[in-house]
Structure formats: structure tokens, C-alpha cells
Design a protein around this motif. Structure first.
Motif, PDB file in Angstrom:
ATOM      1  N   PHE A  56      75.310 -45.413   8.596  1.00  0.00           N
ATOM      2  CA  PHE A  56      76.307 -44.651   7.826  1.00  0.00           C
ATOM      3  C   PHE A  56      75.623 -43.605   6.946  1.00  0.00           C
ATOM      4  N   ALA A  57      74.574 -44.014   6.222  1.00  0.00           N
ATOM      5  CA  ALA A  57      73.877 -43.102   5.304  1.00  0.00           C
ATOM      6  C   ALA A  57      73.247 -41.931   6.042  1.00  0.00           C
ATOM      7  N   ARG A  58      72.793 -42.180   7.264  1.00  0.00           N
ATOM      8  CA  ARG A  58      72.124 -41.127   8.029  1.00  0.00           C
ATOM      9  C   ARG A  58      73.093 -40.220   8.765  1.00  0.00           C
ATOM     10  N   SER A  59      74.343 -40.643   8.885  1.00  0.00           N
ATOM     11  CA  SER A  59      75.297 -39.860   9.675  1.00  0.00           C
ATOM     12  C   SER A  59      76.280 -39.069   8.819  1.00  0.00           C
ATOM     13  N   VAL A  60      76.417 -39.437   7.542  1.00  0.00           N
ATOM     14  CA  VAL A  60      77.366 -38.749   6.664  1.00  0.00           C
ATOM     15  C   VAL A  60      76.634 -37.663   5.884  1.00  0.00           C
ATOM     16  N   PHE A  99      71.189 -43.296  -2.679  1.00  0.00           N
ATOM     17  CA  PHE A  99      71.620 -44.125  -1.554  1.00  0.00           C
ATOM     18  C   PHE A  99      71.554 -43.361  -0.234  1.00  0.00           C
ATOM     19  N   TYR A 100      71.789 -42.072  -0.282  1.00  0.00           N
ATOM     20  CA  TYR A 100      71.634 -41.227   0.911  1.00  0.00           C
ATOM     21  C   TYR A 100      70.183 -41.224   1.359  1.00  0.00           C
ATOM     22  N   HIS A 101      69.281 -41.108   0.397  1.00  0.00           N
ATOM     23  CA  HIS A 101      67.840 -41.086   0.656  1.00  0.00           C
ATOM     24  C   HIS A 101      67.360 -42.425   1.227  1.00  0.00           C
ATOM     25  N   SER A 102      67.933 -43.523   0.738  1.00  0.00           N
ATOM     26  CA  SER A 102      67.467 -44.855   1.138  1.00  0.00           C
ATOM     27  C   SER A 102      67.652 -45.115   2.625  1.00  0.00           C
ATOM     28  N   GLY A 103      68.717 -44.557   3.214  1.00  0.00           N
ATOM     29  CA  GLY A 103      68.944 -44.764   4.637  1.00  0.00           C
ATOM     30  C   GLY A 103      67.832 -44.187   5.487  1.00  0.00           C
ATOM     31  N   TYR A 104      67.370 -43.005   5.126  1.00  0.00           N
ATOM     32  CA  TYR A 104      66.274 -42.376   5.868  1.00  0.00           C
ATOM     33  C   TYR A 104      64.952 -43.107   5.632  1.00  0.00           C
ATOM     34  N   ILE A 105      64.704 -43.471   4.383  1.00  0.00           N
ATOM     35  CA  ILE A 105      63.422 -44.100   4.064  1.00  0.00           C
ATOM     36  C   ILE A 105      63.312 -45.487   4.681  1.00  0.00           C
ATOM     37  N   SER A 106      64.425 -46.191   4.801  1.00  0.00           N
ATOM     38  CA  SER A 106      64.395 -47.492   5.455  1.00  0.00           C
ATOM     39  C   SER A 106      63.942 -47.365   6.904  1.00  0.00           C
ATOM     40  N   GLU A 107      64.348 -46.264   7.548  1.00  0.00           N
ATOM     41  CA  GLU A 107      63.926 -46.025   8.929  1.00  0.00           C
ATOM     42  C   GLU A 107      62.457 -45.608   9.017  1.00  0.00           C
ATOM     43  N   VAL A 108      61.858 -45.281   7.902  1.00  0.00           N
ATOM     44  CA  VAL A 108      60.419 -45.011   7.845  1.00  0.00           C
ATOM     45  C   VAL A 108      59.651 -46.317   7.629  1.00  0.00           C
ATOM     46  N   PHE A 109      60.155 -47.142   6.696  1.00  0.00           N
ATOM     47  CA  PHE A 109      59.467 -48.378   6.337  1.00  0.00           C
ATOM     48  C   PHE A 109      59.501 -49.429   7.446  1.00  0.00           C
ATOM     49  N   ARG A 110      60.639 -49.538   8.122  1.00  0.00           N
ATOM     50  CA  ARG A 110      60.787 -50.606   9.123  1.00  0.00           C
ATOM     51  C   ARG A 110      59.760 -50.479  10.253  1.00  0.00           C
ATOM     52  N   PRO A 111      59.644 -49.326  10.923  1.00  0.00           N
ATOM     53  CA  PRO A 111      58.618 -49.228  11.974  1.00  0.00           C
ATOM     54  C   PRO A 111      57.203 -49.309  11.422  1.00  0.00           C
ATOM     55  N   ALA A 112      56.986 -48.859  10.176  1.00  0.00           N
ATOM     56  CA  ALA A 112      55.656 -48.961   9.574  1.00  0.00           C
ATOM     57  C   ALA A 112      55.266 -50.430   9.403  1.00  0.00           C
ATOM     58  N   TYR A 113      56.226 -51.248   8.960  1.00  0.00           N
ATOM     59  CA  TYR A 113      55.965 -52.686   8.812  1.00  0.00           C
ATOM     60  C   TYR A 113      55.733 -53.337  10.180  1.00  0.00           C
ATOM     61  N   LEU A 114      56.559 -52.979  11.144  1.00  0.00           N
ATOM     62  CA  LEU A 114      56.439 -53.578  12.480  1.00  0.00           C
ATOM     63  C   LEU A 114      55.180 -53.127  13.215  1.00  0.00           C
ATOM     64  N   SER A 115      54.551 -52.051  12.731  1.00  0.00           N
ATOM     65  CA  SER A 115      53.331 -51.564  13.371  1.00  0.00           C
ATOM     66  C   SER A 115      52.123 -52.450  13.088  1.00  0.00           C
TER      67      SER A 115
END
Length: 221
Positions: A56-60, A99-115
Motif C-alpha cells: 500500500f505504501a509503495r503504490s499510493v 510511513f510512506y518512506h518506511s514502505g520503501y525502506i522495508s523493501e531495502v532491509f528485508r533482502p539485505a537481511y536475507l542476503s
């Protein structure tokens, strides 16, 4: 109005933009960390809700979220029993941008953690590290260098998005610019927008410079 006078007027309100950027970035960072944790842990229902929020945050558009925060939060508080609660334009800007910013940053942190390779987790567990000790000593030092470039891009996008906050009445750089343009009947609008472009470029360059300095300090040698 001379160029120097115009620049001085912009510099007077520049701290407003900077404060909103810093507080929005801090709020977005904290919420992005929480979202990333919920999404990685795969908690039933909650993880799906976190995924939905990120989508939602990334699409609005950020402008729509600004309006939702400014006009919607007082109505929500009123429904909760808090009557006559007004949300200032600046607070609405910080909340919505964060909150708008958090949606994008979460998509940065998640793959970084999974790496981080699973063997790193297993090695820390075999050494008897507690989850907290494992995260801060083993995982986080490997996540930060991977996440920083994407986080830097997200920070630049946040700086760009603050150019919208004048739409809800925040007297920032763009708010002052629109005031000057209306007073001069648009005769100098190109020059004013060019000055603003230089100021936003300077803020983005500063943020990019700081992130790159941090990248060098955290990179593995």
C-alpha cells in the motif's frame, strides 16, 4: 526582489524542510525495522498485514498520503473519543512522509537481511550466542553494507517528496516560492524554480555524500 533577497527568504524556511526530512527519516527507519522483523519472522496474519502495508505504501502517491494524514487523522481521533484535536500541517507531513518512506525502506532491509548466509546464523548458534548478541555482532555488521546504497536512494526520494508538503499548508521552500510567484504574477517563476532545484540538489548531494562516507566505514576490507 533581488536574487540575494530571494535566497535569504528561502534560507529562512530551509530548516523546516530539514526538520521534516530528519524526523520523517527517523520515523520511517523505526517503522521499516518493525515491518522487516514482522515480515521475516512469518508470523501468521501479522506478517501478511505487514506485506499488505508495504504494498500500500509503495503504490499510493505521497501527495495522497499527505491529504489522508492531514484530513483523516483528526476524524479518526474524533471517532476514538478525542474531540477537537487538530493535527498541524507539519505533524501531518512528518507522519505521512515517515510511513510512506518506511514502505520503501522495508523493501531495502528485508533482502539485505536475507542476503546473510544461513551458515552465519548456524555458526553463531553453535557458539551459544543469544538472539540479540547474534544479531548485533554477526548479522547487523553484514546487513548494513548491503542495505546502505538502497537506503541512500530512499533518503533521496524522501527529500524529493518533501517538495509536496506545501500542498497542506506547510510554509517551506515550495510554499514561499509559490507565494513569491503569485505576488509577481508568474514573471519570475522559472528563475525561482531553478533556485529551488539547486537547493534540493544540495540537500540530496549532502545526503548522498554522508551515506557514501558511511558505506566506506562499514564496508569489509
Amino acid at each position: 526582489m533581488s536574487t540575494l533577497e530571494l535566497l535569504l527568504e528561502f534560507l529562512k524556511v530551509l530548516p523546516i524542510n530539514i526538520i521534516i526530512i530528519i524526523l520523517s527519516a527517523a520515523l520511517g527507519l523505526l517503522f521499516a525495522i518493525l515491518l522487516t522483523f514482522l515480515r521475516i519472522k512469518k508470523i501468521p496474519v501479522i506478517s501478511q498485514m505487514a506485506d499488505l502495508y508495504v504494498s500500500f505504501a509503495r503504490s499510493v502517491p505521497g501527495l495522497i498520503l499527505l491529504f489522508i494524514a492531514y484530513f483523516g487523522i483528526p476524524k479518526i481521533l474524533s471517532l476514538m473519543g478525542f474531540n477537537s484535536v487538530d493535527v498541524s500541517p507539519m505533524h501531518a507531513a512528518i507522519i505521512s512522509m515517515g510511513f510512506y518512506h518506511s514502505g520503501y525502506i522495508s523493501e531495502v532491509f528485508r533482502p539485505a537481511y536475507l542476503s546473510v548466509d544461513k551458515s552465519q546464523h548456524e555458526a553463531a548458534d553453535s557458539l551459544g550466542y543469544t538472539p540479540t548478541k547474534k544479531f548485533f555482532r554477526i548479522i547487523l555488521p553484514q546487513v548494513i553494507p548491503v542495505a546502505l546504497p538502497g537506503y541512500g536512494n530512499g533518503l533521496v526520494y524522501l527529500i524529493h517528496d518533501t517538495s509536496l508538503i506545501f500542498a497542506i499548508g506547510v510554509i517551506d521552500i515550495m510554499g514561499v516560492a509559490e507565494l513569491f510567484i503569485s505576488r509577481s504574477y508568474g514573471t519570475n517563476q522559472v528563475f525561482i524554480y531553478f533556485v529551488i532545484a539547486l537547493m534540493f540538489s544540495a540537500m540530496c548531494f549532502t545526503a548522498d555524500f554522508l551515506i557514501k562516507k558511511l558505506e566506506k566505514k562499514t564496508s569489509f576490507r
